[in-house]
Design a protein around this motif. Structure first.
Motif, PDB file in Angstrom:
ATOM      1  N   ARG A  61      -8.975  39.588  24.886  1.00 52.20           N
ATOM      2  CA  ARG A  61      -9.644  40.043  26.107  1.00 52.20           C
ATOM      3  C   ARG A  61      -9.378  41.543  26.261  1.00 52.20           C
ATOM      4  O   ARG A  61      -8.348  41.965  26.760  1.00 52.20           O
ATOM      5  CB  ARG A  61      -9.148  39.266  27.322  1.00 52.20           C
ATOM      6  N   VAL A  62     -10.343  42.351  25.845  1.00 54.03           N
ATOM      7  CA  VAL A  62     -10.142  43.806  25.805  1.00 54.03           C
ATOM      8  C   VAL A  62     -10.422  44.466  27.150  1.00 54.03           C
ATOM      9  O   VAL A  62     -10.081  45.642  27.349  1.00 54.03           O
ATOM     10  CB  VAL A  62     -11.018  44.444  24.711  1.00 54.03           C
ATOM     11  N   PHE A  63     -11.030  43.742  28.066  1.00 56.32           N
ATOM     12  CA  PHE A  63     -11.260  44.272  29.413  1.00 56.32           C
ATOM     13  C   PHE A  63     -11.260  43.126  30.401  1.00 56.32           C
ATOM     14  O   PHE A  63     -11.839  42.064  30.152  1.00 56.32           O
ATOM     15  CB  PHE A  63     -12.595  45.023  29.490  1.00 56.32           C
ATOM     16  N   TYR A  64     -10.577  43.334  31.543  1.00 56.00           N
ATOM     17  CA  TYR A  64     -10.517  42.303  32.574  1.00 56.00           C
ATOM     18  C   TYR A  64     -10.343  42.981  33.928  1.00 56.00           C
ATOM     19  O   TYR A  64      -9.359  43.672  34.170  1.00 56.00           O
ATOM     20  CB  TYR A  64      -9.346  41.356  32.298  1.00 56.00           C
ATOM     21  N   LEU A  65     -11.313  42.791  34.777  1.00 51.98           N
ATOM     22  CA  LEU A  65     -11.244  43.346  36.137  1.00 51.98           C
ATOM     23  C   LEU A  65     -11.625  42.250  37.110  1.00 51.98           C
ATOM     24  O   LEU A  65     -12.803  41.970  37.320  1.00 51.98           O
ATOM     25  CB  LEU A  65     -12.178  44.555  36.272  1.00 51.98           C
ATOM     26  N   ALA A  66     -10.612  41.586  37.685  1.00 49.13           N
ATOM     27  CA  ALA A  66     -10.896  40.481  38.598  1.00 49.13           C
ATOM     28  C   ALA A  66     -11.468  40.962  39.949  1.00 49.13           C
ATOM     29  O   ALA A  66     -12.508  40.446  40.361  1.00 49.13           O
ATOM     30  CB  ALA A  66      -9.646  39.635  38.780  1.00 49.13           C
ATOM     31  N   PRO A  67     -10.838  41.878  40.687  1.00 51.17           N
ATOM     32  CA  PRO A  67      -9.511  42.464  40.463  1.00 51.17           C
ATOM     33  C   PRO A  67      -8.427  41.589  41.074  1.00 51.17           C
ATOM     34  O   PRO A  67      -8.570  41.080  42.184  1.00 51.17           O
ATOM     35  CB  PRO A  67      -9.605  43.802  41.184  1.00 51.17           C
ATOM     36  N   PHE A  81     -18.096  39.369  40.243  1.00 53.24           N
ATOM     37  CA  PHE A  81     -16.672  39.676  40.193  1.00 53.24           C
ATOM     38  C   PHE A  81     -16.072  39.039  38.953  1.00 53.24           C
ATOM     39  O   PHE A  81     -16.731  38.299  38.228  1.00 53.24           O
ATOM     40  CB  PHE A  81     -15.959  39.190  41.456  1.00 53.24           C
ATOM     41  N   ASN A  82     -14.803  39.332  38.714  1.00 58.24           N
ATOM     42  CA  ASN A  82     -14.056  38.772  37.586  1.00 58.24           C
ATOM     43  C   ASN A  82     -14.727  39.108  36.247  1.00 58.24           C
ATOM     44  O   ASN A  82     -15.078  38.239  35.479  1.00 58.24           O
ATOM     45  CB  ASN A  82     -13.903  37.260  37.742  1.00 58.24           C
TER      46      ASN A  82
END
Length: 560
Positions: A149-155, A412-413
């Motif tokens: 997972r190279v990018f994750y912005l839930a936030p 989102f997420n």
């Protein structure tokens, strides 16, 4: 005292540690000294904290806050690896603490089982041996690895900024608002890659899954609200597989938007194109600025390669139902796949778009919606930053269309994975909401468990415990002392009956002790410290006659 005390050498002493385990199986927490608590974050002043808020603050500070960035400062550095133990704390959590009398030095990994019922649903929760808790009904096998997972912005921490008028670190209201036009700040994303993320004129709201979503600060800010993620090489994909995943809250406004918006209306969700950050023009050959000119050395933007690895946007087709597109462009050929994600059922919906081999696929709530061929044959990479909720043009300006992503989706997420997923993995990601299997943590050495996942974080608040099982670990040390008596040592006795007058104060020994056949018997061996203090007494099962022909060794073993 010669002949009475004999000093032991290092070779005479052997210390062996070993572990012992005991199984606990209880339906009554009080009977084993365990207790539960419901933790809740509070943005108010600490003087007003409830017990649950104080406990939340302590757990957050000691075990969760800045977990990845501050690894070197944590006491459990050798006991937890952030790539295998996921730690993310949302706005509330459930805590189960065990008594040290029952868990000893640690809870044995893979022995913890918690069965609890709430709202008519029974949850069976276990640990995976790495400090993660998971729901056995969902399992842990058909999930992608966090490393992909190279990018994750839930936030994850968006809830701390729900109220932009209050300083969440002190709990006091701002005198001078730092975000009068919306939240604008540079932070790290929620992935292990620690991508640099800049919010511009945004705000946070609660979503239907128990966490937060990003939205624009006001309706007037639709063209200036965006999120920028700095370019990184691993965020580019040429012929490699990848997938993009996010959720959106389907509300009545979503359906109204799809009816009221004009055909062809486009709202950008995720883009990577337009411009790139470049070295200052004034420092390059032929640059038009002198070195002493203000701004001459500022980083500037220049048009990037026209190709792009992905462009995600929603569009209103002629039937009035929202379509979501994944588009790729190699500079000559573009490819796209789309799916109709219009749904009159309100609540959170999951969208996953991916490139797998030569195919582009669109999934809705874990089910394949459509599939198209990927016709690109040349590199699609560029050096542009990623944008959420916007698209940048080659001249540095931003898309000036309707940009009604707030009405259309309120997504989102966001997650980007550097691999494609099979149908089982997609179903698990869609169901899990967080994209991975952990729903909490078990801290083996400290004897407590936390449920942090938004769907599980309130289980102890009104839930009924059915059973709790775990094995403890006690570290036991076996001490072995070899006390060797040579043939010419300890040839007399301190027994008072060997005196003419049966008293240890008498100096005259009895006549029967003077013969060559007399040998004392050993009944007790004592271990003393250097000051002569008696520490350990070893009693023999029967007296042993001291030998005048060979050495005799007595072995004393005891556990501590």
């Amino acid at each position: 005292m010669p002949g009475i005390f004999k000093k032991l050498s290092a070779n005479d002493i052997k210390i062996t540690p070993f572990e012992a385990h005991k199984q606990y199986d209880s339906v009554n927490l009080a009977s084993i000294g365990a207790q539960t608590a419901s933790l809740a974050w509070s943005g108010k002043n600490k003087s007003t904290f409830s017990t649950g808020s104080r406990q939340y603050y302590q757990i957050d500070k000691l075990y969760y806050r800045n977990y990845i960035q501050e690894r070197a400062n944590r006491l459990e550095l050798d006991d937890a690896t952030y790539t295998t133990q996921e730690r993310r704390l949302y706005k509330s959590a459930s805590l189960l603490s065990l008594s040290q009398k029952t868990f000893g030095s640690e809870v044995q990994p893979e022995s913890f089982i918690l069965n609890i019922t709430k709202g008519g649903i029974t949850y069976n929760i276990q640990d995976d041996g790495f400090g993660n808790l998971y729901d056995t009904a969902i399992g842990k096998d058909n999930f992608p690895n966090e490393d992909n997972r190279v990018f994750y912005l839930a936030p994850v921490n968006g809830f701390k900024r729900l109220d932009l008028t209050r300083d969440y670190e002190t709990g006091n209201e701002y005198v001078n608002l730092p975000f009068p036009d919306g939240y604008s700040q540079t932070v790290y994303d929620d992935s292990y890659f620690q991508n640099v993320v800049t919010f511009e004129k945004t705000k946070f709201e609660d979503n239907t899954l128990g966490s937060t979503r990003i939205t624009r600060f006001s309706e007037e800010d639709s063209d200036i609200s965006r999120v920028t993620i700095e370019n990184r090489p691993y965020l580019n994909f040429n012929d490699e597989d990848f997938c993009i995943s996010f959720y959106y809250d389907a509300q009545s406004s979503t359906n109204n938007y799809s009816v009221s918006a004009g055909v062809g209306t486009v709202s950008y969700i995720l883009t990577k194109e337009g411009t790139q950050n470049s070295a200052p023009l004034g420092s390059q050959a032929g640059g038009g600025f002198s070195m002493n000119t203000t701004g001459a050395l500022d980083i500037t933007t220049t048009p990037t390669n026209p190709a792009y690895p992905y462009r995600v946007y929603c569009k209103i087709p002629s039937n009035g139902k929202i379509q979501v597109y994944l588009e790729r462009f190699d500079g000559e050929t573009s490819s796209l796949v789309s799916g109709s994600f219009y749904n009159t059922v309100l609540g959170a919906k999951h969208i996953l778009l991916q490139k797998t081999g030569s195919k582009l696929q669109a999934y809705f709530n874990g089910v394949l919606e459509s599939e198209e061929d990927d016709l690109t044959t040349k590199p699609c990479q560029n050096k542009a930053d990623l944008l959420i909720f916007d698209k940048r043009n080659s001249d540095g300006s931003y898309y000036n269309g309707p940009d009604d992503w707030g009405k259309a989706f309120q997504p989102f997420n966001f997650q980007i994975w550097n691999r494609s997923m099979n149908t089982d993995e997609i179903a698990m990601v869609s169901e899990s909401f967080t994209g991975t299997y952990p729903i909490g943590n078990l801290f083996y050495d400290n004897g407590f468990a936390t449920l942090t996942h938004p769907r599980y974080m309130s289980l102890f608040d009104g839930g009924n415990l059915n059973t709790l099982k775990y094995k403890n670990t006690y570290l036991i040390t076996e001490n072995e002392y070899q006390c060797t008596m040579t043939e010419d040592e300890f040839e007399f006795t301190t027994n008072p009956t060997a005196r003419k007058i049966p008293s240890i104060e008498s100096e005259d020994i009895a006549d029967f002790t003077t013969g060559s056949a007399f040998k004392p018997y050993v009944t007790t061996v004592g271990l003393h410290d250097d000051d002569g203090n008696l520490l350990v007494v070893g009693k023999l099962g029967q007296p042993i006659k001291a030998s005048s022909e060979t050495d005799t060794t007595f072995v004393i073993r005891f556990d501590t």
